[in-house]
Design a protein around this motif. Structure first.
Motif, PDB file in Angstrom:
ATOM      1  N   GLU A  88      69.656  52.512  35.146  1.00 52.78           N
ATOM      2  CA  GLU A  88      69.737  53.459  36.255  1.00 52.78           C
ATOM      3  C   GLU A  88      70.821  53.043  37.245  1.00 52.78           C
ATOM      4  OE1 GLU A  88      66.999  52.005  35.185  1.00 52.78           O
ATOM      5  OE2 GLU A  88      66.046  53.687  34.146  1.00 52.78           O
ATOM      6  N   GLU A  89      70.872  51.744  37.564  1.00 55.76           N
ATOM      7  CA  GLU A  89      71.895  51.245  38.478  1.00 55.76           C
ATOM      8  C   GLU A  89      73.291  51.390  37.870  1.00 55.76           C
ATOM      9  OE1 GLU A  89      69.194  47.819  40.718  1.00 55.76           O
ATOM     10  OE2 GLU A  89      70.334  47.366  38.899  1.00 55.76           O
ATOM     11  N   PHE A  90      73.379  51.217  36.560  1.00 55.55           N
ATOM     12  CA  PHE A  90      74.679  51.363  35.902  1.00 55.55           C
ATOM     13  C   PHE A  90      75.163  52.802  35.970  1.00 55.55           C
ATOM     14  CE2 PHE A  90      77.207  52.194  32.036  1.00 55.55           C
ATOM     15  CZ  PHE A  90      78.252  51.302  32.250  1.00 55.55           C
ATOM     16  N   ALA A  91      74.250  53.759  35.764  1.00 57.15           N
ATOM     17  CA  ALA A  91      74.636  55.165  35.849  1.00 57.15           C
ATOM     18  C   ALA A  91      75.128  55.517  37.248  1.00 57.15           C
ATOM     19  CB  ALA A  91      73.452  56.051  35.453  1.00 57.15           C
ATOM     20  N   ALA A  92      74.433  54.996  38.270  1.00 61.05           N
ATOM     21  CA  ALA A  92      74.858  55.263  39.655  1.00 61.05           C
ATOM     22  C   ALA A  92      76.194  54.598  39.940  1.00 61.05           C
ATOM     23  CB  ALA A  92      73.785  54.768  40.625  1.00 61.05           C
ATOM     24  N   TRP A  93      76.396  53.390  39.421  1.00 61.59           N
ATOM     25  CA  TRP A  93      77.659  52.681  39.661  1.00 61.59           C
ATOM     26  C   TRP A  93      78.830  53.391  39.001  1.00 61.59           C
ATOM     27  CZ3 TRP A  93      81.083  50.289  36.228  1.00 61.59           C
ATOM     28  CH2 TRP A  93      82.103  49.544  36.835  1.00 61.59           C
ATOM     29  N   THR A  94      78.652  53.877  37.767  1.00 61.49           N
ATOM     30  CA  THR A  94      79.756  54.544  37.082  1.00 61.49           C
ATOM     31  C   THR A  94      80.182  55.819  37.818  1.00 61.49           C
ATOM     32  OG1 THR A  94      78.143  55.637  35.619  1.00 61.49           O
ATOM     33  CG2 THR A  94      79.215  53.619  34.815  1.00 61.49           C
ATOM     34  N   GLU A  95      79.223  56.523  38.426  1.00 66.57           N
ATOM     35  CA  GLU A  95      79.581  57.718  39.187  1.00 66.57           C
ATOM     36  C   GLU A  95      80.485  57.365  40.364  1.00 66.57           C
ATOM     37  OE1 GLU A  95      76.146  59.877  40.343  1.00 66.57           O
ATOM     38  OE2 GLU A  95      75.522  60.367  38.300  1.00 66.57           O
ATOM     39  N   GLN A  96      80.147  56.269  41.056  1.00 67.17           N
ATOM     40  CA  GLN A  96      80.981  55.851  42.177  1.00 67.17           C
ATOM     41  C   GLN A  96      82.298  55.260  41.686  1.00 67.17           C
ATOM     42  OE1 GLN A  96      78.993  53.490  45.108  1.00 67.17           O
ATOM     43  NE2 GLN A  96      77.050  54.576  44.901  1.00 67.17           N
ATOM     44  N   ALA A  97      82.263  54.534  40.568  1.00 70.46           N
ATOM     45  CA  ALA A  97      83.484  53.910  40.053  1.00 70.46           C
ATOM     46  C   ALA A  97      84.495  54.948  39.592  1.00 70.46           C
ATOM     47  CB  ALA A  97      83.130  52.970  38.903  1.00 70.46           C
ATOM     48  N   GLN A  98      84.025  56.079  39.082  1.00 68.17           N
ATOM     49  CA  GLN A  98      84.942  57.139  38.664  1.00 68.17           C
ATOM     50  C   GLN A  98      85.732  57.688  39.847  1.00 68.17           C
ATOM     51  OE1 GLN A  98      82.773  60.115  36.462  1.00 68.17           O
ATOM     52  NE2 GLN A  98      81.913  58.605  35.060  1.00 68.17           N
ATOM     53  N   GLN A  99      85.124  57.657  41.026  1.00 66.81           N
ATOM     54  CA  GLN A  99      85.816  58.115  42.221  1.00 66.81           C
ATOM     55  C   GLN A  99      86.747  57.047  42.788  1.00 66.81           C
ATOM     56  OE1 GLN A  99      85.476  61.294  43.122  1.00 66.81           O
ATOM     57  NE2 GLN A  99      84.019  61.564  41.427  1.00 66.81           N
ATOM     58  N   GLU A 100      86.323  55.785  42.651  1.00 69.05           N
ATOM     59  CA  GLU A 100      87.097  54.690  43.258  1.00 69.05           C
ATOM     60  C   GLU A 100      88.270  54.259  42.407  1.00 69.05           C
ATOM     61  OE1 GLU A 100      86.403  50.063  44.792  1.00 69.05           O
ATOM     62  OE2 GLU A 100      84.698  51.330  44.227  1.00 69.05           O
ATOM     63  N   PHE A 101      88.080  54.200  41.088  1.00 68.75           N
ATOM     64  CA  PHE A 101      89.109  53.680  40.204  1.00 68.75           C
ATOM     65  C   PHE A 101      89.810  54.825  39.473  1.00 68.75           C
ATOM     66  CE2 PHE A 101      85.753  50.274  40.141  1.00 68.75           C
ATOM     67  CZ  PHE A 101      86.425  49.421  41.001  1.00 68.75           C
ATOM     68  N   GLY A 102      91.053  54.572  39.029  1.00 62.81           N
ATOM     69  CA  GLY A 102      91.830  55.606  38.361  1.00 62.81           C
ATOM     70  C   GLY A 102      91.484  55.736  36.894  1.00 62.81           C
ATOM     71  N   ARG A 103      91.823  56.870  36.314  1.00 62.85           N
ATOM     72  CA  ARG A 103      91.611  57.097  34.896  1.00 62.85           C
ATOM     73  C   ARG A 103      92.728  56.443  34.094  1.00 62.85           C
ATOM     74  NH1 ARG A 103      88.483  61.053  32.752  1.00 62.85           N
ATOM     75  NH2 ARG A 103      90.094  61.456  31.200  1.00 62.85           N
ATOM     76  N   VAL A 104      92.375  56.068  32.860  1.00 63.84           N
ATOM     77  CA  VAL A 104      93.365  55.433  31.993  1.00 63.84           C
ATOM     78  C   VAL A 104      94.480  56.410  31.638  1.00 63.84           C
ATOM     79  CG1 VAL A 104      93.707  54.352  29.735  1.00 63.84           C
ATOM     80  CG2 VAL A 104      91.645  53.853  31.048  1.00 63.84           C
ATOM     81  N   ASP A 105      94.131  57.692  31.425  1.00 58.29           N
ATOM     82  CA  ASP A 105      95.105  58.654  30.953  1.00 58.29           C
ATOM     83  C   ASP A 105      95.873  59.340  32.078  1.00 58.29           C
ATOM     84  OD1 ASP A 105      92.968  59.995  31.943  1.00 58.29           O
ATOM     85  OD2 ASP A 105      92.477  61.081  30.103  1.00 58.29           O
ATOM     86  N   GLU A 106      95.652  58.912  33.316  1.00 60.83           N
ATOM     87  CA  GLU A 106      96.411  59.478  34.426  1.00 60.83           C
ATOM     88  C   GLU A 106      97.713  58.715  34.612  1.00 60.83           C
ATOM     89  OE1 GLU A 106      93.928  59.338  37.824  1.00 60.83           O
ATOM     90  OE2 GLU A 106      92.924  61.230  37.396  1.00 60.83           O
ATOM     91  N   PRO A 107      98.779  59.373  35.015  1.00 63.29           N
ATOM     92  CA  PRO A 107     100.040  58.652  35.249  1.00 63.29           C
ATOM     93  C   PRO A 107      99.903  57.705  36.423  1.00 63.29           C
ATOM     94  CG  PRO A 107     100.195  60.918  36.026  1.00 63.29           C
ATOM     95  CD  PRO A 107      98.903  60.820  35.269  1.00 63.29           C
ATOM     96  N   ALA A 108     100.579  56.584  36.316  1.00 63.80           N
ATOM     97  CA  ALA A 108     100.536  55.605  37.396  1.00 63.80           C
ATOM     98  C   ALA A 108     101.203  56.172  38.636  1.00 63.80           C
ATOM     99  CB  ALA A 108     101.231  54.314  36.970  1.00 63.80           C
ATOM    100  N   PRO A 109     100.646  55.893  39.828  1.00 62.51           N
ATOM    101  CA  PRO A 109     101.256  56.408  41.055  1.00 62.51           C
ATOM    102  C   PRO A 109     102.650  55.819  41.269  1.00 62.51           C
ATOM    103  CG  PRO A 109      99.568  54.773  41.551  1.00 62.51           C
ATOM    104  CD  PRO A 109      99.464  55.060  40.088  1.00 62.51           C
ATOM    105  N   VAL A 110     103.557  56.651  41.732  1.00 64.14           N
ATOM    106  CA  VAL A 110     104.939  56.217  41.965  1.00 64.14           C
ATOM    107  C   VAL A 110     105.071  55.763  43.410  1.00 64.14           C
ATOM    108  CG1 VAL A 110     107.354  56.912  41.961  1.00 64.14           C
ATOM    109  CG2 VAL A 110     105.772  57.835  40.247  1.00 64.14           C
TER     110      VAL A 110
END
Length: 275
Positions: free
Chosen positions: A240-262
């Motif tokens: 349960e804690e892992f599911a809650a953490w992943t929801e917040q981590a998706q907002q905090e950390f970038g996606r692998v397939d997104e271009p790196a910020p310039v």
């Protein structure tokens, strides 16, 4: 934020090397438990061999001393002894090899994984990706000495923890982006090379009783001047804690397939000057 969420889980009991510790760290996963049992068996075998050789040496020193043998024997060969010291070590190696091969097969056989985590060794830190939970990624750097918080172990704590759920079959995919590294977590029985251009796999299963605990490992390959400063910190939480953490981590950390910020400086350098 994901880091703030982890702080609400309470003080985690850390599994880390202790001063004057003898033996292996306490095993957590099934693989680590089998490694510990195999280690204990080998300790018995080598102790018996050492004692046997010591007894033989003491006997030879006593039985064949100059005082007891004024006229030395001219014997140069003994077929029985030569057969024994060849056959007996072979038997010992076979006895050791059988459980060793079983352990290797068990450690390399990945059951149906519930989640997959990718660890990428870099000079000199680790990057982690969660392809099954939004495909986000983050880096984990060692916490400098002057920034350590009470309870954080020196040279082992990282700014971002690899968060994993208990009671879950976890597949680790391990690689590197530059030179050879090694993903090692003693309590989990993990020690896998991170090779550029190659994806190595291993697995772990942590029982529910270890939820809320933090485990520490390090890069175990001589990868350069920063080798000693790329630790691994794993935080075990409930599902349960892992599911809650992943929801917040998706907002905090970038996606692998997104271009790196310039960065602004890079964009300015790439823009041709107007004539």
């Amino acid at each position: 934020m994901a880091a703030a969420f982890l702080s609400t889980l309470g003080v985690a009991q850390a599994s880390e090397p202790q001063n004057y510790q003898l033996g292996l760290q306490a095993p957590v996963t099934p693989v680590a438990e089998r490694i510990s049992s195999f280690h204990d068996m080998l300790l018995i075998v080598i102790t018996l061999i050492t004692l046997f050789v010591l007894v033989l040496l003491l006997y030879v020193m006593w039985r064949f001393s100059e005082k007891r043998n004024p006229n030395p024997s001219k014997t140069t060969h003994n077929t029985t002894i030569e057969v024994l010291w060849t056959v007996v070590p072979i038997i010992i190696l076979v006895v050791i090899a059988i459980p060793s091969f079983r352990l290797l097969y068990f450690a390399e056989t990945i059951e149906d994984a519930d989640i997959t985590v990718k660890a990428i060794g870099r000079q000199w830190y680790w990057s982690f990706e969660y392809p099954d939970h939004g495909n986000f990624t983050f880096d984990a750097y060692m916490v400098p000495d002057d920034e350590l918080q009470p309870g954080q172990p020196r040279l082992l704590a990282t700014d971002n923890a690899l968060v994993l759920p208990v009671d879950t079959n976890i597949r680790f995919q391990i690689t590197a982006s530059d030179v050879l590294h090694n993903f090692a977590m003693p309590s989990f029985g993990l020690k896998m090379d991170a090779v550029p251009g190659r994806l190595n796999e291993t697995w772990a299963y942590v029982p529910a009783e270890f939820a809320g605990q933090t485990f520490y490992g390090q890069c175990s390959e001589l990868c350069g001047t920063g080798h000693a400063y790329m630790p691994i910190m794993i935080q075990m939480v409930t599902k349960e804690e892992f599911a809650a953490w992943t929801e917040q981590a998706q907002q905090e950390f970038g996606r692998v397939d997104e271009p790196a910020p310039v960065r602004v400086a890079d964009a300015a350098a790439a823009t041709p000057e107007s004539e």
